[in-house]
Design a protein around this motif. Structure first.
Motif, PDB file in Angstrom:
ATOM      1  N   ALA A  53      -7.778   2.579   3.264  1.00  0.00           N
ATOM      2  CA  ALA A  53      -7.715   2.124   1.872  1.00  0.00           C
ATOM      3  C   ALA A  53      -9.072   1.648   1.382  1.00  0.00           C
ATOM      4  CB  ALA A  53      -6.676   1.012   1.739  1.00  0.00           C
ATOM      5  N   ALA A  54      -9.817   0.961   2.240  1.00  0.00           N
ATOM      6  CA  ALA A  54     -11.138   0.476   1.848  1.00  0.00           C
ATOM      7  C   ALA A  54     -12.078   1.624   1.498  1.00  0.00           C
ATOM      8  CB  ALA A  54     -11.732  -0.370   2.977  1.00  0.00           C
ATOM      9  N   ALA A  73      -6.987   4.117 -10.187  1.00  0.00           N
ATOM     10  CA  ALA A  73      -6.403   3.639  -8.933  1.00  0.00           C
ATOM     11  C   ALA A  73      -5.226   4.513  -8.515  1.00  0.00           C
ATOM     12  CB  ALA A  73      -5.965   2.186  -9.070  1.00  0.00           C
ATOM     13  N   ALA A  74      -4.375   4.868  -9.461  1.00  0.00           N
ATOM     14  CA  ALA A  74      -3.242   5.736  -9.142  1.00  0.00           C
ATOM     15  C   ALA A  74      -3.721   7.115  -8.706  1.00  0.00           C
ATOM     16  CB  ALA A  74      -2.312   5.852 -10.347  1.00  0.00           C
ATOM     17  N   ALA A  75      -4.748   7.620  -9.373  1.00  0.00           N
ATOM     18  CA  ALA A  75      -5.283   8.928  -9.004  1.00  0.00           C
ATOM     19  C   ALA A  75      -5.934   8.870  -7.626  1.00  0.00           C
ATOM     20  CB  ALA A  75      -6.292   9.390 -10.049  1.00  0.00           C
ATOM     21  N   ILE A 101      -4.300   0.975  -2.267  1.00  0.00           N
ATOM     22  CA  ILE A 101      -5.262   1.515  -3.231  1.00  0.00           C
ATOM     23  C   ILE A 101      -4.791   1.250  -4.666  1.00  0.00           C
ATOM     24  CG2 ILE A 101      -6.256   3.648  -4.144  1.00  0.00           C
ATOM     25  CD1 ILE A 101      -6.375   4.669  -1.241  1.00  0.00           C
ATOM     26  N   GLU A 102      -3.515   1.494  -4.939  1.00  0.00           N
ATOM     27  CA  GLU A 102      -2.999   1.248  -6.288  1.00  0.00           C
ATOM     28  C   GLU A 102      -3.115  -0.222  -6.668  1.00  0.00           C
ATOM     29  OE1 GLU A 102       0.158   3.493  -8.310  1.00  0.00           O
ATOM     30  OE2 GLU A 102       0.868   3.931  -6.280  1.00  0.00           O
ATOM     31  N   ALA A 103      -2.900  -1.107  -5.693  1.00  0.00           N
ATOM     32  CA  ALA A 103      -2.886  -2.543  -5.981  1.00  0.00           C
ATOM     33  C   ALA A 103      -4.272  -3.157  -6.082  1.00  0.00           C
ATOM     34  CB  ALA A 103      -2.075  -3.276  -4.908  1.00  0.00           C
ATOM     35  N   HIS A 104      -5.316  -2.422  -5.688  1.00  0.00           N
ATOM     36  CA  HIS A 104      -6.644  -3.054  -5.665  1.00  0.00           C
ATOM     37  C   HIS A 104      -7.192  -3.286  -7.064  1.00  0.00           C
ATOM     38  CE1 HIS A 104      -8.808   0.688  -6.734  1.00  0.00           C
ATOM     39  NE2 HIS A 104      -9.848  -0.100  -6.935  1.00  0.00           N
ATOM     40  N   GLN A 121      -7.443  -5.751  -1.584  1.00  0.00           N
ATOM     41  CA  GLN A 121      -7.663  -6.258  -2.939  1.00  0.00           C
ATOM     42  C   GLN A 121      -8.664  -7.404  -2.927  1.00  0.00           C
ATOM     43  OE1 GLN A 121      -4.890  -8.916  -5.369  1.00  0.00           O
ATOM     44  NE2 GLN A 121      -4.281  -6.876  -6.087  1.00  0.00           N
ATOM     45  N   ASP A 122      -8.485  -8.351  -2.011  1.00  0.00           N
ATOM     46  CA  ASP A 122      -9.402  -9.485  -1.921  1.00  0.00           C
ATOM     47  C   ASP A 122     -10.818  -9.036  -1.569  1.00  0.00           C
ATOM     48  OD1 ASP A 122      -7.334 -11.200  -2.503  1.00  0.00           O
ATOM     49  OD2 ASP A 122      -7.310 -12.205  -0.554  1.00  0.00           O
ATOM     50  N   ALA A 123     -10.943  -8.124  -0.622  1.00  0.00           N
ATOM     51  CA  ALA A 123     -12.270  -7.664  -0.203  1.00  0.00           C
ATOM     52  C   ALA A 123     -12.991  -6.957  -1.342  1.00  0.00           C
ATOM     53  CB  ALA A 123     -12.144  -6.740   1.005  1.00  0.00           C
TER      54      ALA A 123
END
Length: 210
Positions: A53-54, A73-75, A101-104, A121-123
């Protein structure tokens, strides 16, 4: 080939010709590094999911002022899912990466429902704070033709904030708010130091220009 190498190669292929210094491979590597720190401090999280994800969270990266930016993000999640399917990942792990990925995205408003999503998300949001956050903010603003600040009222004491016109306004309109959205205690601790540096930078800037 390692997972990092495979993901970086895919990002480089998909984003050939892009020169966005705020969302380059160095940004992805920093997000992964910070995510590992947060995960280690918590003693939680599937590192394989977090790593994918990162490295893939910005694989679809339209310009900030593009009308499709809200769907990036969705794409990116959809592209990552297809890519990882080709690497024979299990469906459950692919779903976990796609959700992270969507939530970041700050603007996407998708709640981070797993610890992996919260860590990524936090990172990512921490990379928008501190010295790096300042550098990235002015980089993006330069790409979009925005002024550094309003020379008549740099701190918007007598006008409405407008980060579409002035880079410095973005500190108040978004970046300081990001620090209040972090999910984990380790990230919040890091954010305190970074926000303090940004405020000190702004004070120094005001001494130099007023």
């Amino acid at each position: 080939m390692s997972l990092q190498a495979a993901c970086e190669a895919e990002v480089t292929r998909v984003r050939a010709g892009q020169t966005d210094g705020a969302h380059d491979l160095a940004h992805l590597r920093r997000v992964w590094s910070t995510a590992q720190l947060i995960s280690g401090a918590l003693g939680q999280g599937n590192l394989r999911v977090i790593e994918a994800a990162a490295f893939l969270h910005d694989i679809v990266n339209p310009p900030k002022d593009s009308p499709t930016r809200g769907q990036a993000a969705a794409a990116s999640a959809a592209h990552a899912a297809a890519f990882l399917k080709g690497l024979d990942w299990a469906d459950a792990d692919i779903k976990a990466v796609a959700h992270a990925i969507e939530a970041h995205s700050f603007s996407g408003g998708v709640p981070a429902e797993t610890i992996e999503a919260q860590i990524v998300q936090d990172a990512d949001r921490l990379d928008a704070l501190g010295a790096l956050g300042i550098a990235r903010c002015f980089n993006v603003s330069g790409q979009m033709g925005r002024a550094l600040f309003d020379p008549e009222d740099p701190l918007a004491e007598g006008r409405a904030l407008d980060d579409r016109a002035f880079a410095l306004d973005h500190f108040e309109t978004k970046l300081f708010a990001i620090a209040q959205t972090l999910n984990t205690a380790p990230a919040r601790l890091l954010a305190q130091e970074r926000v303090a540096f940004m405020k000190a930078f702004r004070e120094q800037l005001m001494r130099e220009v007023t």
